[in-house]
Design a protein around this motif. Structure first.
Motif, short mmCIF file in Angstrom:
data_model
loop_
_atom_site.label_atom_id
_atom_site.label_comp_id
_atom_site.label_asym_id
_atom_site.label_seq_id
_atom_site.Cartn_x
_atom_site.Cartn_y
_atom_site.Cartn_z
N ALA A 110 24.71 -0.53 27.71
CA ALA A 110 23.90 -1.06 26.43
C ALA A 110 22.58 -0.81 26.81
N HIS A 111 21.84 -0.38 27.93
CA HIS A 111 20.73 -0.23 28.16
C HIS A 111 20.14 0.94 27.77
N TYR A 112 21.09 1.85 27.41
CA TYR A 112 20.48 3.10 26.93
C TYR A 112 21.71 3.79 25.93
N LEU A 113 21.44 3.22 24.62
CA LEU A 113 22.54 3.66 23.66
C LEU A 113 22.17 5.15 23.20
N PRO A 114 23.20 5.76 23.36
CA PRO A 114 23.38 7.32 23.08
C PRO A 114 23.08 7.81 21.33
N PHE A 115 22.27 6.78 20.50
CA PHE A 115 22.29 7.09 19.30
C PHE A 115 20.74 7.40 18.67
N PRO A 116 20.73 8.05 17.81
CA PRO A 116 19.48 8.20 17.12
C PRO A 116 18.88 6.95 16.56
N ASP A 117 17.54 6.96 16.28
CA ASP A 117 16.63 5.95 15.82
C ASP A 117 17.30 5.46 14.46
N GLU A 118 17.40 3.98 14.14
CA GLU A 118 17.75 3.67 12.62
C GLU A 118 18.99 4.30 12.24
N TYR A 119 19.95 4.28 12.99
CA TYR A 119 21.27 4.86 12.77
C TYR A 119 22.25 3.83 12.20
N PHE A 120 22.04 2.35 12.48
CA PHE A 120 23.45 1.49 12.45
C PHE A 120 22.69 0.47 11.31
N ASP A 121 23.56 0.06 10.49
CA ASP A 121 23.23 -0.94 9.50
C ASP A 121 23.73 -2.37 10.05
N ILE A 122 24.53 -2.48 10.88
CA ILE A 122 25.03 -3.46 11.83
C ILE A 122 25.39 -3.31 13.22
N SER A 143 17.43 -2.77 19.01
CA SER A 143 16.17 -2.67 17.86
C SER A 143 16.06 -1.23 17.35
N ARG A 144 15.95 -0.08 18.47
CA ARG A 144 15.78 1.22 17.94
C ARG A 144 16.86 1.67 17.19
N VAL A 145 18.09 1.33 17.41
CA VAL A 145 19.11 2.05 16.68
C VAL A 145 19.68 1.60 15.48
N LEU A 146 19.12 0.24 15.20
CA LEU A 146 19.30 -0.71 13.95
C LEU A 146 18.30 -0.19 12.71
N LYS A 147 18.85 -0.05 11.81
CA LYS A 147 18.13 0.23 10.64
C LYS A 147 17.03 -0.75 10.09
N PRO A 148 15.98 -0.68 9.67
CA PRO A 148 14.94 -1.65 9.43
C PRO A 148 15.65 -2.87 8.70
N ASN A 149 16.58 -2.80 7.57
CA ASN A 149 17.14 -3.87 6.85
C ASN A 149 18.52 -4.38 7.45
N GLY A 150 18.69 -3.78 8.83
CA GLY A 150 20.06 -3.95 9.57
C GLY A 150 20.31 -5.44 9.86
#
Length: 160
Positions: A110-122, A143-150
């Motif tokens: 959970a400290h290093y999520l292997p996903f692009p920035d702003e990838y998830f809605d939830i 915060s990095r992988v969550l979309k701005p309105n996520g």
């Protein structure tokens, strides 16, 4: 906002005293520990039930707000909350640091999520934060992988 704390009740309360203070009276009220969320009181062993009720209500709202959603469940464990994430139009990634259930799709830290920035809605994270060595780093990654309105749905025990 839910506030969780512990209330220690020692000895026995008479039915009338208990009902006046807390509502309905359980049959066998000895020396027990209760979990308090707002005005609701539950025996500590029912913590999972309380979390379940909270998540059910939150995800009913989220299904309306996000008919199409990419969702990440961090620390899905035995996948007990997967039932709330199943929906047409939702793509869900179930993750944990080890595979404890067949439905885990990604093993990760959970400290290093292997996903692009702003990838998830939830992002869902239940009872995980207190187990992490660096919770601030994990929250920064979320915060990095969550979309701005996520939406981040998170539960953790009250820590004094």
């Amino acid at each position: 906002m839910w506030v969780q704390s512990l209330v220690y009740l020692s000895g026995k309360l008479k039915k009338r005293q208990y009902s006046r203070r807390f509502g309905s009276h359980p049959k066998n009220l000895g020396s027990i520990v209760f979990m308090v969320f707002g005005r609701r009181m539950m025996h500590k062993n029912l913590n999972d039930l309380l979390i379940d009720e909270f998540l059910k209500a939150e995800f009913q709202k989220l299904h309306l707000a996000f008919p199409q959603a990419k969702t990440l469940d961090i620390g899905c464990g035995d996948m007990r909350y997967a039932k709330y994430l199943k929906s047409d139009g939702w793509v869900v990634i179930y993750s944990d640091h080890e595979k404890r259930a067949d439905g885990v799709t990604v093993m990760l830290d959970a400290h290093y999520l292997p996903f692009p920035d702003e990838y998830f809605d939830i992002v869902l994270m239940t009872e995980v934060l207190e187990h992490l060595h660096h919770p601030q780093l994990a929250l920064k990654e979320i915060s990095r992988v969550l979309k701005p309105n996520g939406s981040l749905v998170i539960t953790f025990p009250f820590i004094l």
